[in-house]
Design an enzyme around this catalytic site. Structure first.
Site, mmCIF file in Angstrom:
data_model
loop_
_atom_site.group_PDB
_atom_site.id
_atom_site.type_symbol
_atom_site.label_atom_id
_atom_site.label_comp_id
_atom_site.label_asym_id
_atom_site.label_seq_id
_atom_site.Cartn_x
_atom_site.Cartn_y
_atom_site.Cartn_z
ATOM 1 N N HIS A 155 0.871 -1.181 0.000
ATOM 2 C CA HIS A 155 0.000 0.000 0.000
ATOM 3 C C HIS A 155 0.909 1.233 0.000
ATOM 4 O O HIS A 155 1.841 1.336 0.794
ATOM 5 C CB HIS A 155 -0.884 -0.065 1.247
ATOM 6 C CG HIS A 155 -1.469 1.230 1.689
ATOM 7 N ND1 HIS A 155 -2.260 2.005 0.889
ATOM 8 C CD2 HIS A 155 -1.396 1.890 2.878
ATOM 9 C CE1 HIS A 155 -2.656 3.080 1.556
ATOM 10 N NE2 HIS A 155 -2.141 3.023 2.766
ATOM 11 N N TYR A 171 -6.170 9.078 1.643
ATOM 12 C CA TYR A 171 -6.283 9.664 2.973
ATOM 13 C C TYR A 171 -5.066 10.544 3.223
ATOM 14 O O TYR A 171 -4.009 10.383 2.605
ATOM 15 C CB TYR A 171 -6.445 8.604 4.065
ATOM 16 C CG TYR A 171 -5.278 7.669 4.251
ATOM 17 C CD1 TYR A 171 -4.158 8.036 5.004
ATOM 18 C CD2 TYR A 171 -5.292 6.384 3.704
ATOM 19 C CE1 TYR A 171 -3.095 7.171 5.200
ATOM 20 C CE2 TYR A 171 -4.237 5.508 3.889
ATOM 21 C CZ TYR A 171 -3.143 5.904 4.634
ATOM 22 O OH TYR A 171 -2.087 5.045 4.807
ATOM 23 N N ASP A 220 -28.431 -21.207 15.874
ATOM 24 C CA ASP A 220 -29.683 -21.941 16.035
ATOM 25 C C ASP A 220 -29.686 -23.098 15.053
ATOM 26 O O ASP A 220 -29.148 -23.007 13.950
ATOM 27 C CB ASP A 220 -30.908 -21.034 15.875
ATOM 28 C CG ASP A 220 -31.008 -20.400 14.500
ATOM 29 O OD1 ASP A 220 -30.004 -20.353 13.753
ATOM 30 O OD2 ASP A 220 -32.102 -19.922 14.150
#
Length: 824
Positions: free
Chosen positions: A231, A265, A554
């Protein structure tokens, strides 16, 4: 380990990896009193060269996953309480996500709803308010932003130092420059870790090795489905426009800025030279890294996790950065690198203890954002037997066998990198590799124009274009663009035909386990909540609990013979759980792939099925929640009288080789009754009208049966079972929160799930699952609410993309509360 430990606090723990996860885990374990904790790393401490050593430290709490949000929130609290030499380990500068497209601006409204659901402070800002927080922004390009004031920047290496010091004071030891070369084991358990400095005995080994996780896993014979990827991160020259705004000791002052429309960013770096910007990019091509070829610390040019910067890959991101922050046009990239970190096939961490090698734990694919939260969960798991936070989305046992192949891990991991900042719909499937798993009915489904979505590798029809004529003329409310994605009005027609005639549903992806052996009944009695000591031919709905009474899953258990049961389960983790506990005289195996299932449901289901068999399918002879072996035409089937849609019908199981013949037999017989094939979209609508819960969405280990409305599945009188003691004194009356049925007041309004529910204007809960109820004529949503608000008639509001939609607590089930349509 040669025998049981005299004192659990004397368990010998070896943590492999001294990054932020390993150091946080040592801190958490020693805080709980564990005395013999050793942390190893191949590099020098406190920055041994893994992802932590180069991490930019962004901590954004809001996430579509409640679990990941809780991990991040704990990380903020934990690191915010630490200091290193008197300097904080976390800077709560906040976060700012900006939108430059209408799609992103809408998504930020959705994200603000997620934040409200999970208890994260946040608010939407206009462009001018965004520019006040970030003066370099070109305000004309911004539609708005989402500001989270409690997010911030972690100083990862100092946080490691601080937690190391605390753990060492409690007796832990940290050993740098210890390369792991083997994992010793005996009788299915770890016994030690082999290093280039000798063997360290161990009762528990935790791989917190980051992108080296697959390497450590290979030494232990445990698959670690993780792909390291590079990255890009670059830093600019000092920017005079930002000079003088901050004290250099603060390192940063402005919120973390995310420009997700361009996969970028930004964060500040403040030092004596001035203020620089760090820029991270996900906009470039995926750059996979083979963890087995990553050099050792001393052989790496900088550090093992830092690869040379590829300027050509970053060039488009630089242009996008300048467009958003024009002042950068007079600056330049001063430095950069390609940093390695980890992705999994679904983008989530890999946590938990291996079943095949007991005592070997994984805490992998964890970013700094979630590091302390993950460490807390794993420490609780090791010391208490369960994490307080539900971790089913992160459990290493969650992956199907088909999802563990190196090719699958590589393809899905790379795609997760590409999509890390994308606006993703909750139903949006991965594009590849598809199709991977298909039922035997797949050719017929294609002929009918099935629209497929994917889950667990399975292709699942959500509706059939062949049914489009049935939707003509239906009076349906118009949907907004978001709720209209992966939906069709055809689903409404399919739901109507199910209620009025009969439909065929492909239920093959439902997990099927076979439990056999002389101890099978006693085993299932111990593991589940309901009474299973019934005659062969009985079917029982029951629950798997953990020791604290939380709902692990369940199940639908069919007793087919005295010592043979077919269990309808939810995930691979259910198989793993049962195998962990099964005694020697019980066999547990997954039979899903070798079998298939068609649900035949609707008021004409008996008319369709009865002529195909010589057995009596009347209600008297074949009652609800019963099972039998029979033949339909030439096909041997196991028929279970069950219904997840609230209509008469059966689940019909056969082997995969006979699946197509079963479909064709039922299809031909159904022509006279107007039978259709129906998809998961109609199925979900119908099951919510009937009030049937979906484990993993509506309830998890964080909930007990009585608050989930499942107390009827608990039978304490049968004797002891796992979790029974934890339920003593609990009831629906004592529950402080409840899973609650809501209906939206406006028949045209639709929500999809995870939206905040407001009571008296304040967030009080969140939606678990929702769908438009075509029979009841409005959207049905289930939500967790305080018990005081879970009273029929209570008015609430559900926040949907910033709009407050009026809803009302309803008495459940909404459809056929007397069960007349099923029991006929």
């Amino acid at each position: 380990m040669t025998g049981p430990l005299r004192d659990p606090l004397d368990a010998r723990v070896v943590i492999i990896g001294a990054g932020i996860v390993g150091c946080s885990l040592a801190d958490e374990l020693t805080a709980r009193g564990w005395r013999q904790v050793t942390v190893l790393d191949q590099g020098p401490l406190p920055a041994p060269g893994g992802s932590t050593s180069h991490a930019p430290g962004l901590v954004f709490q809001t996430n579509p996953s409640k679990t990941m949000t809780e991990f991040a929130a704990y990380t903020v609290r934990r690191l915010g309480s630490l200091d290193d030499g008197g300097r904080p380990c976390f800077h709560p500068v906040g976060g700012l996500e900006i939108a430059t497209t209408e799609a992103r601006w809408a998504d930020l409204h959705r994200k603000a709803g997620l934040a409200a659901s999970w208890g994260v402070r946040g608010g939407l800002l206009d462009p001018h308010q965004c520019r006040k927080l970030w003066p370099l922004l070109d305000e004309s390009t911004v539609l708005g932003g989402f500001h989270t004031p409690d997010d911030g920047l972690a100083r990862a290496v100092p946080a490691c130092r601080a937690q190391t010091a605390r753990a060492e004071r409690r007796g832990a030891r940290f050993l740098g420059r210890h390369t792991v070369t083997g994992i010793e084991r005996a009788h299915g358990r770890v016994t030690g870790v082999v290093t280039d400095h000798g063997v360290i005995p161990a009762d528990h080994v935790v791989s917190a090795a980051g992108f080296w996780g697959p390497v450590i896993g290979a030494l232990a014979g445990v698959e670690v489905p993780l792909l390291p990827l590079a990255h890009q991160y670059a830093t600019t020259a000092p920017l005079p426009e930002l000079a003088g705004a901050h004290d250099p000791s603060e390192e940063t002052g402005r919120p973390i800025l995310r420009h997700q429309d361009r996969d970028l960013y930004f964060r500040e770096h403040v030092d004596a030279a001035g203020v620089r910007l760090g820029i991270g990019s996900y906009a470039h091509r995926p750059m996979p890294v083979d963890p087995f070829t990553v050099p050792a610390y001393d052989d790496a040019p900088v550090m093992p996790s830092s690869l040379p910067f590829t300027e050509a890959d970053f060039a488009p991101s630089w242009r996008d950065s300048v467009a958003l922050l024009p002042a950068l046009g007079a600056s330049r990239i001063a430095d950069g690198f390609n940093g390695v970190f980890s992705f999994t096939p679904d983008g989530m961490p890999v946590l938990g203890e291996s079943r095949t090698l007991r005592g070997f734990w994984l805490a992998e694919a964890v970013w700094v954002t979630h590091s302390a939260g993950v460490a807390k969960a794993v420490a609780e798991w090791m010391t208490d037997g369960r994490p307080a936070t539900d971790v089913h989305e992160c459990d290493l046992a969650r992956f199907e066998d088909a999802q563990r192949s190196p090719a699958y891990v590589a393809e899905r991991g790379a795609q997760n990198f590409v999509e890390v900042y994308d606006v993703l719909h909750p139903l949006q499937p991965m594009a590849q590799p598809r199709p991977l798993r298909t039922s035997p009915f797949y050719p017929r489904q294609q002929e009918l124009g099935a629209f497929f979505l994917e889950a667990g590798g399975w292709e699942r029809p959500h509706w059939y274009e062949a049914n489009a004529p049935l939707a003509v003329g239906l009076d349906l409310p118009e949907r907004d663009a978001w709720s209209a994605r992966y939906w069709s009005p055809i689903a409404a027609a399919e739901a109507a035909v199910t209620r009025e005639r009969v439909a065929l549903y492909d239920m093959t992806p439902l997990r099927r386990l076979e439990v056999t052996g002389p101890g099978a009944l006693d085993f299932l009695q111990r593991m589940t909540t309901n009474q299973l000591a019934k005659k062969p031919g009985a079917v029982t709905y029951t629950l798997l609990l953990d020791a604290a009474g939380g709902i692990r899953s369940d199940l639908t258990v069919a007793r087919l013979a005295a010592d043979r049961f077919q269990v309808g389960a939810n995930s691979p983790a259910d198989l793993d759980w049962l195998l962990r506990h099964a005694p020697a005289d019980v066999g547990v195996r997954d039979i899903t792939s070798g079998t298939c299932c068609i649900g035949v449901w609707g008021p004409l289901a008996r008319d369709l099925v009865q002529p195909l068999t010589r057995d009596d399918f009347s209600h008297r002879a074949f009652g609800y929640f019963k099972a039998r072996r029979t033949h339909l035409g030439h096909v041997p089937v196991t028929a279970l009288r069950l219904s997840y849609v609230g209509e008469l019908g059966w689940e019909l199981y056969t082997t995969a080789d006979l699946g197509l013949r079963l479909w064709d037999t039922l299809w031909e017989a159904g022509r006279a009754h107007g039978a259709i094939a129906a998809g998961r979209s109609a199925f979900n609508s119908l099951r919510l009208e009937k009030g049937y819960r979906a484990w993993g969405a509506d309830m998890t280990t964080e909930h007990h049966p009585h608050e989930a409305g499942l107390g009827f599945a608990v039978h304490p009188a049968k004797g002891d079972f796992l979790g029974r003691a934890a339920l003593e004194g609990l009831s629906e009356e004592t529950a402080t929160r409840k899973l609650t049925c809501l209906t939206l007041d406006d028949p045209a309004a639709v929500v999809l799930g995870k939206e905040p529910v407001r009571v008296g204007g304040a967030p009080a809960g969140y939606v678990t699952s929702a769908a438009y109820g075509h029979t009841v004529g409005r959207c049905v949503a289930y939500a967790w609410l305080p018990a005081a608000a879970a009273v029929p008639g209570t008015a609430v509001h559900i926040e949907y993309f910033g709009r407050q939609l009026a809803a009302t607590v309803a008495q459940e089930p909404l459809f056929d509360p007397q069960m007349m349509r099923i029991r006929c």
